[in-house]
Design a protein around this motif. Sequence first.
Motif, PDB file in Angstrom:
ATOM      1  N   CYS B   9     -29.780  16.667  22.471  1.00 32.87           N
ATOM      2  CA  CYS B   9     -30.140  16.794  21.063  1.00 32.87           C
ATOM      3  C   CYS B   9     -28.886  16.992  20.246  1.00 32.87           C
ATOM      4  O   CYS B   9     -28.040  17.817  20.586  1.00 32.87           O
ATOM      5  CB  CYS B   9     -31.070  17.986  20.865  1.00 32.87           C
ATOM      6  N   THR B  48     -32.034  12.615  20.555  1.00 32.05           N
ATOM      7  CA  THR B  48     -32.708  13.154  19.382  1.00 32.05           C
ATOM      8  C   THR B  48     -31.658  13.619  18.381  1.00 32.05           C
ATOM      9  O   THR B  48     -30.749  14.363  18.742  1.00 32.05           O
ATOM     10  CB  THR B  48     -33.621  14.327  19.794  1.00 32.05           C
ATOM     11  N   LEU B  50     -31.494  15.825  15.058  1.00 32.34           N
ATOM     12  CA  LEU B  50     -32.231  16.699  14.145  1.00 32.34           C
ATOM     13  C   LEU B  50     -31.301  17.034  12.988  1.00 32.34           C
ATOM     14  O   LEU B  50     -30.273  17.699  13.172  1.00 32.34           O
ATOM     15  CB  LEU B  50     -32.690  17.981  14.856  1.00 32.34           C
ATOM     16  N   THR B  78     -34.898   9.418  18.608  1.00 27.42           N
ATOM     17  CA  THR B  78     -35.829  10.173  17.764  1.00 27.42           C
ATOM     18  C   THR B  78     -35.026  10.851  16.663  1.00 27.42           C
ATOM     19  O   THR B  78     -33.943  11.380  16.930  1.00 27.42           O
ATOM     20  CB  THR B  78     -36.561  11.245  18.594  1.00 27.42           C
ATOM     21  N   GLY B  80     -35.295  13.579  13.320  1.00 28.55           N
ATOM     22  CA  GLY B  80     -36.104  14.557  12.601  1.00 28.55           C
ATOM     23  C   GLY B  80     -35.267  15.358  11.640  1.00 28.55           C
ATOM     24  O   GLY B  80     -34.044  15.216  11.581  1.00 28.55           O
ATOM     25  N   LYS B  99     -38.649   6.847  17.027  1.00 27.52           N
ATOM     26  CA  LYS B  99     -39.654   7.865  16.746  1.00 27.52           C
ATOM     27  C   LYS B  99     -39.101   8.791  15.671  1.00 27.52           C
ATOM     28  O   LYS B  99     -37.891   8.898  15.508  1.00 27.52           O
ATOM     29  CB  LYS B  99     -39.954   8.726  17.984  1.00 27.52           C
ATOM     30  N   SER B 101     -39.503  12.899  14.239  1.00 23.84           N
ATOM     31  CA  SER B 101     -40.006  14.218  14.572  1.00 23.84           C
ATOM     32  C   SER B 101     -40.294  14.942  13.262  1.00 23.84           C
ATOM     33  O   SER B 101     -39.423  15.035  12.395  1.00 23.84           O
ATOM     34  CB  SER B 101     -38.939  14.937  15.395  1.00 23.84           C
ATOM     35  N   GLN B 103     -41.952  18.506  11.393  1.00 22.97           N
ATOM     36  CA  GLN B 103     -42.213  19.891  11.722  1.00 22.97           C
ATOM     37  C   GLN B 103     -42.837  20.645  10.549  1.00 22.97           C
ATOM     38  O   GLN B 103     -44.054  20.788  10.468  1.00 22.97           O
ATOM     39  CB  GLN B 103     -40.917  20.558  12.176  1.00 22.97           C
ATOM     40  N   VAL B 126     -43.601  12.288  16.726  1.00 19.94           N
ATOM     41  CA  VAL B 126     -43.336  13.490  17.512  1.00 19.94           C
ATOM     42  C   VAL B 126     -43.558  14.684  16.589  1.00 19.94           C
ATOM     43  O   VAL B 126     -43.011  14.722  15.493  1.00 19.94           O
ATOM     44  CB  VAL B 126     -41.881  13.503  18.029  1.00 19.94           C
ATOM     45  N   ALA B 128     -42.773  18.475  16.080  1.00 18.91           N
ATOM     46  CA  ALA B 128     -41.897  19.536  16.576  1.00 18.91           C
ATOM     47  C   ALA B 128     -42.520  20.884  16.250  1.00 18.91           C
ATOM     48  O   ALA B 128     -42.991  21.114  15.131  1.00 18.91           O
ATOM     49  CB  ALA B 128     -40.518  19.418  15.933  1.00 18.91           C
ATOM     50  N   LEU B 171     -42.535  18.210  20.633  1.00 18.08           N
ATOM     51  CA  LEU B 171     -41.196  18.740  20.913  1.00 18.08           C
ATOM     52  C   LEU B 171     -41.274  20.246  20.689  1.00 18.08           C
ATOM     53  O   LEU B 171     -41.393  20.710  19.554  1.00 18.08           O
ATOM     54  CB  LEU B 171     -40.157  18.089  19.987  1.00 18.08           C
TER      55      LEU B 171
END
Lengths: 204, 253
Positions: B9, B48, B50, B78, B80, B99, B101, B103, B126, B128, B171
């Motif tokens: 990540c 991923t 983030l 991914t 996010g 994808k 993510s 949250q 996804v 999270a 996640l």
Amino acid sequence: MIALIDYGAGNLRSVENALARLNARATIAATPEDLARARAIIFPGVGAAGPAMASLRDRGLDQAVIAAIRTGIPFLGICLGMQLLFESSAEDGAACLAVLPGTVGRLPTREKLPHVGWNTLEHVRPHPVLQGMEGQAFYFVHTYVVVPRHPTVTAGETTHGVPFVSAVARQGLVGVQFHPERSGTAGLRLLENFLRFANVEAAA
Amino acid sequence: MLLKRIIPCLDTAGGRVVKGTHFEQLRDQGDPVALARGYSEDGADELTFLDIDATPQGRATLVELVEQTAHEVFIPLTVGGGIREVDEIRTLLRAGADKVSIQTAAVRRPELITEGARAFGSQCMVVAIDAKRASGKDRWMVFTHGGRTPAGLDAVGWAREAEHRGAGEILLTSIDADGTRAGYDLELTRAVVDAVQIPVIASGGAGHPKDLAAVLTQGRADAALAASIFHSGAFPIPQVKAYLASQGIPVRI
């Protein structure tokens, strides 16, 4: 020239990027005329069978794909792009291109669906595009699988609770259930095999 | 057989990779595209990003970053961080993400999960979940805004609802374990894995290959996400995967 069929289903970009890494230029084919000029065709696909078939028909691409495959042109179907080559799909009850005998059904497994992640390709039948791919792991994202009527079409299998057909081949036509453009080195090698098979000048 | 996934990540801010402890104390860790390429070559199964920089400039930088990464990295990506709208999801998928993510926005407006799944497929969505153990109990509560705001939701129940609304994966990050390098929260992970049918990616606490092995076996996670164990260079991915394979865990070598 390699044509990437654009029928509005999913992202062509990742396939385009992978081909660019292999120094191959792809043209986006959105009309029957584009396809008629191609020397090799890649038929990608993400999404559901019903809308994808509707979109192909709207653009007149359904008949163009059938005609192109009839000429024996090197052709690679990826994921939904392989499934649509069969007669019909249980997904949306869609009538498909019927280039290959057989159907598409939900994977009859007790394992988690969709089948998402890395899984191995096994029992690979010799084909130039699948050379060196026995036992390699590829990235899968799908719920439906192809069920060829004749086992001679089957070119590779994968197991997710139950074995299913994850690669098909008939002369110049190859289909894979996984995403070579998302499968790291092994995926790039498969695409490279296809380019070599298609005898497309890779260098710019 | 479906293989267990190892997912580095990259927490990004302003186009750089950063990583903190307990969601704070950010330290610069390098260029995301270079790190992504390196991890992919090392055998990462997915990546991923983030983004913890939710400013408008930060968002534009993130989209550029995704585009650059997609040109060089051929494993699933991914992305996010602060995603609120279906249009943002579309922009990131078009840029090359596989994808997204979501949250905080999913907690605030759970319909976003369904809208995203309808437009792009569940496999893109996804959800999270950042969870913290309720003191002295086998129960975990959901937090948002980088672990600062209690959402008033039970983590296991929220995971179930996210699945029901169309999430393709969960996640799951343990706030208690995150950044400690003392191991994943195995109980939290197992509680969520047992509650849903979709894959669960465990996150927070990896300090040693043994931690990943534990969360993939005892924790029953489908994938293990980690940051500092890889960024620090302490345990390169090939070493981690070789260890997992030696423990009989199916991984892609």
